[in-house]
Design a protein around this motif. Structure first.
Motif, PDB file in Angstrom:
ATOM      1  N   GLU A 101     -23.389   9.277 -54.815  1.00  0.00           N
ATOM      2  CA  GLU A 101     -23.688  10.256 -53.759  1.00  0.00           C
ATOM      3  C   GLU A 101     -22.726  11.440 -53.829  1.00  0.00           C
ATOM      4  OE1 GLU A 101     -22.625  10.849 -49.200  1.00  0.00           O
ATOM      5  OE2 GLU A 101     -23.277   8.808 -49.660  1.00  0.00           O
ATOM      6  N   ARG A 102     -21.422  11.153 -53.977  1.00  0.00           N
ATOM      7  CA  ARG A 102     -20.422  12.218 -54.065  1.00  0.00           C
ATOM      8  C   ARG A 102     -20.667  13.088 -55.296  1.00  0.00           C
ATOM      9  NH1 ARG A 102     -16.966   8.241 -51.857  1.00  0.00           N
ATOM     10  NH2 ARG A 102     -16.421   7.445 -53.926  1.00  0.00           N
ATOM     11  N   GLU A 103     -20.953  12.437 -56.433  1.00  0.00           N
ATOM     12  CA  GLU A 103     -21.205  13.186 -57.669  1.00  0.00           C
ATOM     13  C   GLU A 103     -22.401  14.120 -57.517  1.00  0.00           C
ATOM     14  OE1 GLU A 103     -21.771  10.282 -60.709  1.00  0.00           O
ATOM     15  OE2 GLU A 103     -19.713   9.530 -60.626  1.00  0.00           O
ATOM     16  N   LEU A 104     -23.471  13.620 -56.899  1.00  0.00           N
ATOM     17  CA  LEU A 104     -24.670  14.438 -56.701  1.00  0.00           C
ATOM     18  C   LEU A 104     -24.384  15.622 -55.784  1.00  0.00           C
ATOM     19  CD1 LEU A 104     -27.683  11.976 -56.265  1.00  0.00           C
ATOM     20  CD2 LEU A 104     -27.607  13.950 -57.780  1.00  0.00           C
ATOM     21  N   ALA A 105     -23.710  15.359 -54.667  1.00  0.00           N
ATOM     22  CA  ALA A 105     -23.416  16.431 -53.714  1.00  0.00           C
ATOM     23  C   ALA A 105     -22.565  17.514 -54.363  1.00  0.00           C
ATOM     24  CB  ALA A 105     -22.721  15.863 -52.484  1.00  0.00           C
ATOM     25  N   LEU A 106     -21.540  17.115 -55.123  1.00  0.00           N
ATOM     26  CA  LEU A 106     -20.672  18.097 -55.770  1.00  0.00           C
ATOM     27  C   LEU A 106     -21.401  18.830 -56.892  1.00  0.00           C
ATOM     28  CD1 LEU A 106     -17.286  16.129 -55.842  1.00  0.00           C
ATOM     29  CD2 LEU A 106     -17.935  18.020 -54.350  1.00  0.00           C
ATOM     30  N   ALA A 107     -22.278  18.119 -57.620  1.00  0.00           N
ATOM     31  CA  ALA A 107     -23.051  18.771 -58.684  1.00  0.00           C
ATOM     32  C   ALA A 107     -23.995  19.820 -58.109  1.00  0.00           C
ATOM     33  CB  ALA A 107     -23.843  17.728 -59.470  1.00  0.00           C
ATOM     34  N   LEU A 108     -24.606  19.520 -56.971  1.00  0.00           N
ATOM     35  CA  LEU A 108     -25.495  20.492 -56.328  1.00  0.00           C
ATOM     36  C   LEU A 108     -24.704  21.695 -55.828  1.00  0.00           C
ATOM     37  CD1 LEU A 108     -27.780  17.968 -54.413  1.00  0.00           C
ATOM     38  CD2 LEU A 108     -28.549  19.562 -56.190  1.00  0.00           C
ATOM     39  N   HIS A 125     -16.901  11.224 -46.181  1.00  0.00           N
ATOM     40  CA  HIS A 125     -17.511  12.458 -46.687  1.00  0.00           C
ATOM     41  C   HIS A 125     -16.536  13.632 -46.639  1.00  0.00           C
ATOM     42  CE1 HIS A 125     -20.951   9.839 -45.824  1.00  0.00           C
ATOM     43  NE2 HIS A 125     -21.456  10.428 -46.873  1.00  0.00           N
ATOM     44  N   ARG A 126     -15.250  13.326 -46.839  1.00  0.00           N
ATOM     45  CA  ARG A 126     -14.250  14.398 -46.875  1.00  0.00           C
ATOM     46  C   ARG A 126     -14.295  15.168 -48.185  1.00  0.00           C
ATOM     47  NH1 ARG A 126      -8.999  11.042 -45.587  1.00  0.00           N
ATOM     48  NH2 ARG A 126     -10.177   9.621 -46.925  1.00  0.00           N
ATOM     49  N   CYS A 127     -14.879  14.555 -49.227  1.00  0.00           N
ATOM     50  CA  CYS A 127     -14.871  15.179 -50.555  1.00  0.00           C
ATOM     51  C   CYS A 127     -15.517  16.571 -50.571  1.00  0.00           C
ATOM     52  CB  CYS A 127     -15.565  14.255 -51.560  1.00  0.00           C
ATOM     53  SG  CYS A 127     -15.438  14.816 -53.269  1.00  0.00           S
ATOM     54  N   GLU A 129     -15.788  18.671 -48.192  1.00  0.00           N
ATOM     55  CA  GLU A 129     -15.304  19.534 -47.100  1.00  0.00           C
ATOM     56  C   GLU A 129     -14.964  20.954 -47.556  1.00  0.00           C
ATOM     57  OE1 GLU A 129     -13.228  18.217 -43.099  1.00  0.00           O
ATOM     58  OE2 GLU A 129     -12.313  17.216 -44.819  1.00  0.00           O
ATOM     59  N   PRO A 130     -14.300  21.135 -48.730  1.00  0.00           N
ATOM     60  CA  PRO A 130     -14.013  22.518 -49.162  1.00  0.00           C
ATOM     61  C   PRO A 130     -15.283  23.344 -49.341  1.00  0.00           C
ATOM     62  CG  PRO A 130     -12.679  20.956 -50.397  1.00  0.00           C
ATOM     63  CD  PRO A 130     -13.670  20.150 -49.618  1.00  0.00           C
ATOM     64  N   GLU A 131     -16.336  22.728 -49.875  1.00  0.00           N
ATOM     65  CA  GLU A 131     -17.599  23.449 -50.067  1.00  0.00           C
ATOM     66  C   GLU A 131     -18.234  23.792 -48.717  1.00  0.00           C
ATOM     67  OE1 GLU A 131     -16.670  20.841 -51.825  1.00  0.00           O
ATOM     68  OE2 GLU A 131     -16.601  21.663 -53.866  1.00  0.00           O
ATOM     69  N   ILE A 132     -18.138  22.852 -47.760  1.00  0.00           N
ATOM     70  CA  ILE A 132     -18.695  23.103 -46.424  1.00  0.00           C
ATOM     71  C   ILE A 132     -17.950  24.261 -45.766  1.00  0.00           C
ATOM     72  CG2 ILE A 132     -19.023  22.131 -44.114  1.00  0.00           C
ATOM     73  CD1 ILE A 132     -19.390  19.384 -45.472  1.00  0.00           C
ATOM     74  N   ARG A 133     -16.603  24.263 -45.886  1.00  0.00           N
ATOM     75  CA  ARG A 133     -15.809  25.353 -45.301  1.00  0.00           C
ATOM     76  C   ARG A 133     -16.104  26.680 -45.995  1.00  0.00           C
ATOM     77  NH1 ARG A 133     -11.576  21.473 -45.220  1.00  0.00           N
ATOM     78  NH2 ARG A 133     -10.729  22.369 -47.132  1.00  0.00           N
ATOM     79  N   GLY A 146     -19.214  10.216 -42.629  1.00  0.00           N
ATOM     80  CA  GLY A 146     -18.002   9.444 -42.386  1.00  0.00           C
ATOM     81  C   GLY A 146     -16.756  10.292 -42.497  1.00  0.00           C
ATOM     82  N   ARG A 147     -15.915  10.250 -41.465  1.00  0.00           N
ATOM     83  CA  ARG A 147     -14.572  10.838 -41.438  1.00  0.00           C
ATOM     84  C   ARG A 147     -14.568  12.368 -41.425  1.00  0.00           C
ATOM     85  NH1 ARG A 147     -10.625   7.248 -45.170  1.00  0.00           N
ATOM     86  NH2 ARG A 147      -9.137   8.156 -43.684  1.00  0.00           N
ATOM     87  N   ILE A 148     -15.722  12.985 -41.124  1.00  0.00           N
ATOM     88  CA  ILE A 148     -15.755  14.423 -40.882  1.00  0.00           C
ATOM     89  C   ILE A 148     -16.715  14.691 -39.721  1.00  0.00           C
ATOM     90  CG2 ILE A 148     -15.278  15.060 -43.282  1.00  0.00           C
ATOM     91  CD1 ILE A 148     -18.250  15.845 -43.530  1.00  0.00           C
ATOM     92  N   GLU A 149     -16.565  15.845 -39.082  1.00  0.00           N
ATOM     93  CA  GLU A 149     -17.478  16.271 -38.041  1.00  0.00           C
ATOM     94  C   GLU A 149     -18.571  17.116 -38.681  1.00  0.00           C
ATOM     95  OE1 GLU A 149     -17.510  15.597 -34.694  1.00  0.00           O
ATOM     96  OE2 GLU A 149     -15.959  14.122 -35.153  1.00  0.00           O
TER      97      GLU A 149
END
Length: 328
Positions: A101-108, A125-127, A129-133, A146-149
C-alpha cells in the motif's frame, strides 16, 4: 487552437473555456467551437496544461483487493466522479499488504497525481505526509488512516452489525456466533463491537467459542462455521462480518444437519437467489466512492476544511436466512 478560434469566429479565450469546461460561454458559441474542434481534429495538449496549471488531471486510487466484489462499485463511482471533473483515474491493489500500500501510494505521488483515495491495508499512514503537506489531496475510504489526521468516508460498521445481531435476537436466538476478518482491520473490530453491543443490550453472554477472527480464507472460515453449531453450547445463528466470510458460511451451513440462521455484513449478487435468501446488512459501496471523490475534489478546488469523518448508514435486508427460528 488559433485555427479553431478562426473557424468558430471567436477568441482564443473562448476556445480555452470550452475545452476546459469553464463557464461563461453561451450554448450557441459552445456548439460552434465544438463543431470547429471536430472538423479540425483538435486535441488538448495536456502536457502544456500541466506546465501551466501545475496539475496532471490524474487521481490515484489504492484499493485493498481488486478481486473483492465490494470494490467494483466503489472503483466505478470514483472513476465516474474523476471523469466528471476531467481527470483520469489510475488504480492499483495493495493485496491487503501494508508495505505494498505504501509503495503504491508513493509511486502514484511520484507520478504527480493531483489526489489520492486510499482504502487502508495498514495502520500507519505517516509515510505520505510530506506529499499531503505538499498539496496532494488525500481521502481515506472504508477505513480511517492510521496515526495521521485525514478525511475519511466510512460505512456505519458498528451500527450495522448491532442492527443485524439485534435482528437475530428478536427472532428468538440467544446463542449467536460471530465470524469476522483479522483483528487489525478497522471494519472487523467495529463489527465485533456492534455484535457485542447487541448481545449486551439483550443481556446475553458471549462464549469465547462463539467468536472467531482471522483471515477470510475459506479454510479458516469453514472450520469456524462447522465448530460453532457443534459442541456443548452450540450456536443457533451466525453473524458473518463481510461478504467473503458470508459466502463460505452459506456453503458450510447448507451441508449442516440442522438449520442455523445467518445474517451477513455486505450484500452480494446471488444473495437473493439462494433458498432461503441471505439476510444482509447492506452498505452502499458506490455511495462511499462518490462521497470520497466529492471530498477529494472539494480540496483540489481550494477548500481547506479540517479533516472530516463522513459516516454513511447501512440498511438491513431480510430475505429469509436471518429469520430461521432457533432449533431447540
Amino acid at each position: 487552437m488559433k485555427d479553431v478560434a478562426a473557424r468558430a469566429g471567436v477568441g482564443l479565450k473562448t476556445v480555452s473555456r470550452v475545452v476546459n469546461g469553464e463557464p461563461g460561454v453561451t450554448p450557441d458559441t459552445g456548439r460552434r467551437v465544438q463543431e470547429a474542434i471536430g472538423l479540425l481534429g483538435f486535441r488538448r495538449n495536456d502536457g502544456a496544461r500541466v506546465l501551466r496549471k501545475g496539475r496532471t488531471a490524474t487521481v490515484g486510487l489504492v484499493l485493498e483487493d481488486l478481486a473483492d466484489p465490494f470494490y467494483g462499485p466503489l472503483n466505478r463511482a470514483v472513476e465516474e466522479g474523476a471523469r466528471a471533473h476531467g481527470a483520469l483515474l489510475i488504480n492499483g491493489s495493495s493485496a491487503e499488504d501494508p508495505d505494498r500500500e505504501r509503495e503504491l501510494a508513493l509511486a502514484l505521488c511520484a507520478r504527480r497525481v493531483d489526489g489520492l483515495i486510499v482504502v487502508p491495508a495498514g495502520d500507519d499512514h505517516r509515510c505520505p505526509e510530506p506529499e499531503i503537506r505538499a498539496g496532494v489531496a488525500t481521502v481515506f475510504v472504508d477505513r480511517p488512516a492510521g496515526r495521521i489526521e485525514a478525511d475519511v468516508v466510512l460505512s456505519d460498521s458498528f451500527g450495522g452489525a448491532r442492527e443485524g445481531v439485534a435482528h437475530l435476537v428478536a427472532g428468538g436466538h440467544r446463542r449467536i456466533g460471530f465470524i469476522g476478518d483479522r483483528p487489525r482491520v478497522h471494519t472487523a473490530t467495529e463489527r465485533l463491537r456492534g455484535y457485542r453491543a447487541a448481545m449486551a443490550d439483550a443481556g446475553l453472554p458471549v462464549a469465547g467459542s462463539w467468536v472467531s477472527l482471522g483471515a477470510t480464507a475459506p479454510e479458516r472460515v469453514s472450520a469456524a462455521a462447522r465448530s460453532m453449531p457443534a459442541g456443548p453450547a452450540p450456536v443457533t445463528a451466525v453473524f458473518a462480518a463481510d461478504n467473503r466470510v458470508t459466502v463460505t458460511v452459506v456453503r458450510v451451513l447448507a451441508a449442516g444437519v440442522r438449520p442455523v440462521a445467518l445474517v451477513g455484513f455486505d450484500d452480494f449478487e446471488p444473495a437473493d437467489l439462494l433458498r432461503p435468501g441471505v439476510t444482509v446488512v447492506a452498505q452502499d459501496a458506490a455511495a462511499l466512492g462518490r462521497a470520497a471523490t466529492d471530498r477529494l475534489f472539494q480540496r483540489l478546488a481550494g477548500s481547506r476544511p479540517s479533516p472530516a469523518r463522513i459516516e454513511l448508514p447501512t440498511r438491513l435486508i431480510a430475505r429469509g436466512s436471518g429469520e430461521i427460528a432457533p432449533a431447540h
